[in-house]
Enzyme design. Sequence first.
Site, PDB file in Angstrom:
ATOM      1  N   ALA A 111      52.309  32.843  29.172  1.00 55.21           N
ATOM      2  CA  ALA A 111      51.644  34.055  29.670  1.00 55.21           C
ATOM      3  C   ALA A 111      50.762  33.728  30.858  1.00 55.21           C
ATOM      4  O   ALA A 111      50.393  32.576  31.077  1.00 55.21           O
ATOM      5  CB  ALA A 111      50.797  34.683  28.567  1.00 55.21           C
ATOM      6  N   ASN A 112      50.422  34.760  31.624  1.00 54.67           N
ATOM      7  CA  ASN A 112      49.379  34.647  32.648  1.00 54.67           C
ATOM      8  C   ASN A 112      48.068  35.116  32.052  1.00 54.67           C
ATOM      9  O   ASN A 112      48.058  35.853  31.064  1.00 54.67           O
ATOM     10  CB  ASN A 112      49.705  35.571  33.821  1.00 54.67           C
ATOM     11  CG  ASN A 112      50.756  35.005  34.744  1.00 54.67           C
ATOM     12  OD1 ASN A 112      51.691  34.358  34.312  1.00 54.67           O
ATOM     13  ND2 ASN A 112      50.589  35.267  36.017  1.00 54.67           N
ATOM     14  N   ARG A 113      46.975  34.731  32.671  1.00 54.60           N
ATOM     15  CA  ARG A 113      45.673  35.270  32.306  1.00 54.60           C
ATOM     16  C   ARG A 113      45.545  36.677  32.872  1.00 54.60           C
ATOM     17  O   ARG A 113      45.719  36.876  34.065  1.00 54.60           O
ATOM     18  CB  ARG A 113      44.563  34.442  32.956  1.00 54.60           C
ATOM     19  CG  ARG A 113      44.147  33.269  32.190  1.00 54.60           C
ATOM     20  CD  ARG A 113      42.969  32.610  32.873  1.00 54.60           C
ATOM     21  NE  ARG A 113      43.032  31.186  32.623  1.00 54.60           N
ATOM     22  CZ  ARG A 113      42.779  30.628  31.443  1.00 54.60           C
ATOM     23  NH1 ARG A 113      42.398  31.379  30.423  1.00 54.60           N
ATOM     24  NH2 ARG A 113      42.886  29.338  31.284  1.00 54.60           N
ATOM     25  N   SER A 114      45.231  37.651  32.033  1.00 51.10           N
ATOM     26  CA  SER A 114      44.946  39.003  32.525  1.00 51.10           C
ATOM     27  C   SER A 114      44.336  39.814  31.404  1.00 51.10           C
ATOM     28  O   SER A 114      44.878  39.877  30.307  1.00 51.10           O
ATOM     29  CB  SER A 114      46.236  39.683  32.988  1.00 51.10           C
ATOM     30  OG  SER A 114      45.994  41.049  33.258  1.00 51.10           O
TER      31      SER A 114
ATOM     32  N   PRO B 135      49.044  41.141  31.009  1.00 50.53           N
ATOM     33  CA  PRO B 135      49.971  40.025  31.195  1.00 50.53           C
ATOM     34  C   PRO B 135      51.342  40.388  30.618  1.00 50.53           C
ATOM     35  O   PRO B 135      51.513  41.466  30.045  1.00 50.53           O
ATOM     36  CB  PRO B 135      49.333  38.929  30.329  1.00 50.53           C
ATOM     37  CG  PRO B 135      48.742  39.704  29.178  1.00 50.53           C
ATOM     38  CD  PRO B 135      48.304  41.048  29.735  1.00 50.53           C
TER      39      PRO B 135
END
Length: 223
Positions: free
Chosen positions: A33-36, A21
Amino acid sequence: DLLDGGRKPLAGRRAVVTSGPTHEPIDPVRYIANRSSGRQGHAIAAALAKLGADVTLVSGPVTLPDPRGVKVIRVDRAEEMLAAVLGALPADIAVMVAAVADWRVATENTEKIKKKPGEGPPPLMLAENPDILKTVGHHEKRPKVVVGFAAETQDVENNGRVKLQKKGADLIVANDVSPETGIMGGTRNSVKLITAAGIEQWPDLSKDEVAGRLAGWIAERLS
Ligand code: CTP
Ligand code: CA
């Protein structure tokens, strides 16, 4: 794993891969943030290196170990990720796997934002982040093979085709990441390869298997 008469198929080739992310600070203690997990991106960096490529992995914050035989540059924000990717050009291969946050907070807050009783939550002004894949796909030093990902929860094929075109990519690896698939954060992946020539569905595979096959696809495309 020596192929092609003892020569690794990506020997002498340079690759840049993004993974994980990005974290866009709201203030010194909070971020967007993004999920990653970074699993798929890190696996691709390792798979390209295994085929002989000289790989730079630009990674957002992840808990994974650095893949072996890969140069790792750690970043937090999308703008730092873009700068590191451009710094890795020229390259023959770009694989942009990171889940880049689309927006950052427009004004930097150097002090922690405090709750103010009675005033309600603070308004957050957002600014759009640079599109790293699109920048690389249209760059004067554009790598010969540019690959992007499209994690979707609906209309996977159409969204993937639009991204292929808009971002100047040769390939979009598209997948359905709806929560019930378990792909986000998991070790398996079910992807569709979208190119100008059409769409190819790959079977359900581990993220390492997807990475190995994708590295093979890239090597073939370059040969
Ligand atoms: N990407 C990127 N930089 C960004 C946003 C996305 O490099 N600022 C890359 C991702 O790494 C991925 C591809 O573009 O390879 C598609 O990302 P995605 O988030 O699906 O596409 P967006 O264009 O941001 O569209 P949306 O989130 O609205 O679906
Ligand atoms: Ca996005």
